[in-house]
Design a protein around this motif. Structure first.
Motif, PDB file in Angstrom:
ATOM      1  N   ASP A   1      41.635 -19.389  18.517  1.00  9.01           N
ATOM      2  CA  ASP A   1      41.018 -18.915  17.275  1.00  9.01           C
ATOM      3  C   ASP A   1      42.037 -18.295  16.332  1.00  9.01           C
ATOM      4  N   PHE A   2      42.915 -17.472  16.879  1.00  6.45           N
ATOM      5  CA  PHE A   2      43.958 -16.841  16.084  1.00  6.45           C
ATOM      6  C   PHE A   2      45.075 -16.383  17.000  1.00  6.45           C
ATOM      7  N   CYS A   3      46.226 -16.133  16.378  1.00  2.59           N
ATOM      8  CA  CYS A   3      47.395 -15.639  17.116  1.00  2.59           C
ATOM      9  C   CYS A   3      48.074 -14.633  16.208  1.00  2.59           C
ATOM     10  N   VAL A   4      47.495 -13.455  16.094  1.00  5.15           N
ATOM     11  CA  VAL A   4      48.011 -12.423  15.189  1.00  5.15           C
ATOM     12  C   VAL A   4      49.437 -12.056  15.600  1.00  5.15           C
ATOM     13  N   ALA A   5      50.344 -12.087  14.645  1.00  2.00           N
ATOM     14  CA  ALA A   5      51.755 -11.845  14.934  1.00  2.00           C
ATOM     15  C   ALA A   5      52.017 -10.380  15.240  1.00  2.00           C
ATOM     16  N   VAL A   6      52.944 -10.151  16.145  1.00  2.00           N
ATOM     17  CA  VAL A   6      53.445  -8.802  16.397  1.00  2.00           C
ATOM     18  C   VAL A   6      54.883  -8.743  15.905  1.00  2.00           C
ATOM     19  N   ASN A   7      55.386  -7.545  15.701  1.00  2.00           N
ATOM     20  CA  ASN A   7      56.760  -7.374  15.240  1.00  2.00           C
ATOM     21  C   ASN A   7      57.712  -7.772  16.359  1.00  2.00           C
ATOM     22  N   ASP A   8      58.340  -8.937  16.202  1.00  6.62           N
ATOM     23  CA  ASP A   8      59.213  -9.459  17.256  1.00  6.62           C
ATOM     24  C   ASP A   8      60.687  -9.336  16.891  1.00  6.62           C
ATOM     25  N   SER A   9      61.004  -8.446  15.943  1.00  8.10           N
ATOM     26  CA  SER A   9      62.392  -8.316  15.496  1.00  8.10           C
ATOM     27  C   SER A   9      63.313  -7.842  16.615  1.00  8.10           C
ATOM     28  N   MET A  10      62.740  -7.148  17.579  1.00  6.68           N
ATOM     29  CA  MET A  10      63.547  -6.650  18.684  1.00  6.68           C
ATOM     30  C   MET A  10      63.326  -7.459  19.963  1.00  6.68           C
ATOM     31  N   ALA A  11      62.605  -8.575  19.858  1.00  8.50           N
ATOM     32  CA  ALA A  11      62.277  -9.357  21.047  1.00  8.50           C
ATOM     33  C   ALA A  11      63.512 -10.047  21.602  1.00  8.50           C
ATOM     34  N   ALA A  12      63.551 -10.180  22.924  1.00  9.27           N
ATOM     35  CA  ALA A  12      64.669 -10.869  23.578  1.00  9.27           C
ATOM     36  C   ALA A  12      64.479 -12.369  23.576  1.00  9.27           C
ATOM     37  N   VAL A  13      63.251 -12.820  23.333  1.00  8.83           N
ATOM     38  CA  VAL A  13      62.936 -14.245  23.330  1.00  8.83           C
ATOM     39  C   VAL A  13      62.603 -14.671  21.908  1.00  8.83           C
ATOM     40  N   PHE A  14      63.190 -15.770  21.456  1.00  9.01           N
ATOM     41  CA  PHE A  14      62.923 -16.282  20.123  1.00  9.01           C
ATOM     42  C   PHE A  14      62.006 -17.500  20.236  1.00  9.01           C
ATOM     43  N   VAL A  15      60.972 -17.531  19.403  1.00  7.52           N
ATOM     44  CA  VAL A  15      60.027 -18.636  19.416  1.00  7.52           C
ATOM     45  C   VAL A  15      59.922 -19.197  18.010  1.00  7.52           C
ATOM     46  N   ASN A  16      59.404 -20.425  17.924  1.00  7.66           N
ATOM     47  CA  ASN A  16      59.235 -21.076  16.625  1.00  7.66           C
ATOM     48  C   ASN A  16      57.927 -20.593  16.005  1.00  7.66           C
ATOM     49  N   GLY A  17      57.970 -19.395  15.456  1.00  3.41           N
ATOM     50  CA  GLY A  17      56.791 -18.747  14.940  1.00  3.41           C
ATOM     51  C   GLY A  17      56.844 -17.276  15.291  1.00  3.41           C
ATOM     52  N   LYS A  18      55.727 -16.701  15.625  1.00  5.11           N
ATOM     53  CA  LYS A  18      55.666 -15.288  15.988  1.00  5.11           C
ATOM     54  C   LYS A  18      54.950 -15.124  17.324  1.00  5.11           C
ATOM     55  N   ILE A  19      55.325 -14.088  18.063  1.00  5.82           N
ATOM     56  CA  ILE A  19      54.672 -13.770  19.317  1.00  5.82           C
ATOM     57  C   ILE A  19      53.258 -13.255  19.034  1.00  5.82           C
TER      58      ILE A  19
END
Length: 227
Positions: A28-46
């Motif tokens: 239904d949805f995948c609300v983005a979280v602030n991933d600026s400090m994430a160790a994993v990079f994805v094509n989009g947002k976590i």
């Protein structure tokens, strides 16, 4: 203004259709979280935990307020993408408000990931885009232009160089829907002459067929973004 905002939201919704450039959502949805400090990079947002999603994740206020056009370009683009509206994540759509001072310009640029559909609310805009890779290699890239008035709509195909110029002596206003949650923008002059580090003058003098002092002058200018 409320009617105008409602109209552009409808236009933006139509711009997403089934052929949006971003991947189709699988939930239904995948609300983005602030991933600026994430160790994993994805094509989009976590994705945010669905149990923690709230109505504010799908809300952005303030597009009724004019952008500050007191800059050398005389324009301001207020983009509402996934970075500003987390609920846009995976939905393949974003929105922009474009304000123009008299004779203000949104300079030639491209959106590498989105088609843009523009509707004029106030003023008169001269707009256009340039094609790429002509079928006949002996022909030049073709320029398509149009003068737009309030209520007029124009489409800029994905990835093609385009511009908007206020040809009137009053402020102009437009809204745009883009078929990506993060359409990106490459402003041609900024990218070519204002990159960091700069492109070698040897490359640019040959590309533009001008003397090195011309390239030196252009690279010495202050290249700004209007967003």
């Amino acid at each position: 203004m409320k009617i105008a905002l409602g109209f552009i939201v409808l236009i933006a919704t139509l711009a997403s259709i089934a052929h949006a450039s971003d991947p189709s959502p699988l939930q239904d949805f995948c609300v983005a979280v602030n991933d600026s400090m994430a160790a994993v990079f994805v094509n989009g947002k976590i994705c945010k935990n669905p149990n923690q999603v709230v109505a504010e994740d799908f809300f952005f206020p303030g597009l009724n307020k004019p952008g500050n056009t007191s800059n050398p370009l005389g324009s301001r683009v207020t983009l509402v993408n996934v970075d500003k509206l987390p609920g846009l994540n995976t939905l393949g759509i974003s929105l922009a408000r474009l304000d123009f001072a008299p004779y203000g310009l949104n300079p030639p640029h491209t959106h590498p990931r989105a088609t843009e559909i523009l509707v004029v609310i106030k003023g008169t805009l001269y707009v256009g885009f340039v094609t790429s890779n002509p079928a006949d290699p002996t022909q030049k890239n073709k320029l398509f232009t149009k003068y737009l008035y309030p209520g007029d709509v124009f489409v800029f195909p994905q990835g093609l160089i385009h511009f908007q110029f206020n040809v009137g002596n009053e402020n102009a206003l437009a809204f745009a829907g883009l078929s990506s949650q993060n359409p990106g923008v490459i402003t041609i002059a900024n990218a070519v002459f204002g990159s960091d580090p700069p492109i070698s003058p040897d490359v640019l003098t040959k590309a533009f067929q001008v003397e090195k002092n011309v390239i030196d002058y252009l690279q010495a200018q202050f290249w700004m973004n209007n967003s």
